[in-house]
Design a protein around this motif. Structure first.
Motif, PDB file in Angstrom:
ATOM      1  N   ARG A  45      49.833   0.086 -11.994  1.00 29.23           N
ATOM      2  CA  ARG A  45      49.052  -0.641 -11.200  1.00 29.23           C
ATOM      3  C   ARG A  45      47.688  -0.680 -12.164  1.00 29.23           C
ATOM      4  NH1 ARG A  45      47.169   0.824  -5.138  1.00 29.23           N
ATOM      5  NH2 ARG A  45      45.384  -0.927  -5.111  1.00 29.23           N
ATOM      6  N   LEU A  46      47.516  -1.993 -12.598  1.00 29.88           N
ATOM      7  CA  LEU A  46      46.545  -2.522 -13.417  1.00 29.88           C
ATOM      8  C   LEU A  46      45.119  -2.696 -12.396  1.00 29.88           C
ATOM      9  CD1 LEU A  46      48.374  -4.948 -15.630  1.00 29.88           C
ATOM     10  CD2 LEU A  46      47.830  -2.442 -15.763  1.00 29.88           C
ATOM     11  N   TYR A  52      52.242  -4.037 -13.422  1.00 31.10           N
ATOM     12  CA  TYR A  52      52.679  -4.251 -14.756  1.00 31.10           C
ATOM     13  C   TYR A  52      54.251  -3.576 -14.766  1.00 31.10           C
ATOM     14  CZ  TYR A  52      53.710  -4.078 -19.547  1.00 31.10           C
ATOM     15  OH  TYR A  52      54.425  -4.220 -20.767  1.00 31.10           O
ATOM     16  N   THR A  53      55.276  -4.142 -14.714  1.00 31.34           N
ATOM     17  CA  THR A  53      56.530  -3.666 -14.636  1.00 31.34           C
ATOM     18  C   THR A  53      57.030  -3.637 -16.371  1.00 31.34           C
ATOM     19  OG1 THR A  53      56.839  -3.549 -12.617  1.00 31.34           O
ATOM     20  CG2 THR A  53      58.791  -3.050 -14.092  1.00 31.34           C
ATOM     21  N   PRO A  54      57.030  -2.765 -17.235  1.00 32.89           N
ATOM     22  CA  PRO A  54      57.317  -2.917 -18.506  1.00 32.89           C
ATOM     23  C   PRO A  54      58.974  -3.058 -18.744  1.00 32.89           C
ATOM     24  CG  PRO A  54      56.515  -1.005 -18.584  1.00 32.89           C
ATOM     25  CD  PRO A  54      56.327  -1.557 -17.190  1.00 32.89           C
ATOM     26  N   LYS A  83      47.933  -5.431 -22.836  1.00 33.89           N
ATOM     27  CA  LYS A  83      46.519  -4.776 -23.309  1.00 33.89           C
ATOM     28  C   LYS A  83      45.725  -4.242 -22.358  1.00 33.89           C
ATOM     29  CE  LYS A  83      45.703  -8.548 -26.638  1.00 33.89           C
ATOM     30  NZ  LYS A  83      44.628  -9.806 -27.171  1.00 33.89           N
ATOM     31  N   MET A  84      45.810  -4.664 -20.918  1.00 38.88           N
ATOM     32  CA  MET A  84      45.053  -4.010 -20.100  1.00 38.88           C
ATOM     33  C   MET A  84      45.782  -2.732 -19.772  1.00 38.88           C
ATOM     34  SD  MET A  84      44.561  -5.409 -16.247  1.00 38.88           S
ATOM     35  CE  MET A  84      42.695  -5.621 -15.736  1.00 38.88           C
ATOM     36  N   ALA A  85      47.014  -2.719 -19.761  1.00 41.44           N
ATOM     37  CA  ALA A  85      47.857  -1.350 -19.524  1.00 41.44           C
ATOM     38  C   ALA A  85      47.477  -0.195 -20.529  1.00 41.44           C
ATOM     39  CB  ALA A  85      49.234  -1.738 -19.453  1.00 41.44           C
TER      40      ALA A  85
END
Length: 113
Positions: A45-46, A52-54, A83-85
């Motif tokens: 959760r950003l 974001y699911t890598p 980048k945010m993660a």
């Protein structure tokens, strides 16, 4: 339908590049270089309503967990999210791209820290 037009697959389904990288991860696992990997096994959760699911979570042989994102080409939103993660979570985030055969093949890696 718009997402599929961009070359994105339904959740849980690998595209050709991801499948090729999964085969690479399986070789690394058999060689003892990694202990475990999972396709779309984690979700970060950003922000409110932003996740974001890598592509892959990978546990290396030394126990370090890496988050690996496999890309044929980058869309701006994907680069912003990784980048945010990387800023928010204590994992090593790595972007993986297939190198063209004329460039020697294999995989190029970019670390986000």
């Amino acid at each position: 339908m718009h997402d599929l037009a961009l070359g994105r697959m339904k959740a849980g389904k690998m595209n050709r590049t991801e499948a090729a990288y999964a085969a690479q991860l399986e070789l690394e696992k058999q060689a003892g270089e990694i202990l475990w990997y999972s396709f779309e096994g984690l979700k970060f959760r950003l922000a409110d309503k932003t996740f974001y699911t890598p592509d892959f979570a990978v546990m290396r042989a030394d126990g370090l967990i890496e988050i690996r994102e496999v890309k044929g080409r980058w869309h701006d939103d994907a680069r912003v999210k990784i980048k945010m993660a990387a800023e928010l979570f204590p994992f090593r985030f790595v972007a993986v791209q297939a190198r063209p055969k004329k460039a020697g093949g294999g995989w190029a890696m970019e670390v986000f820290e």
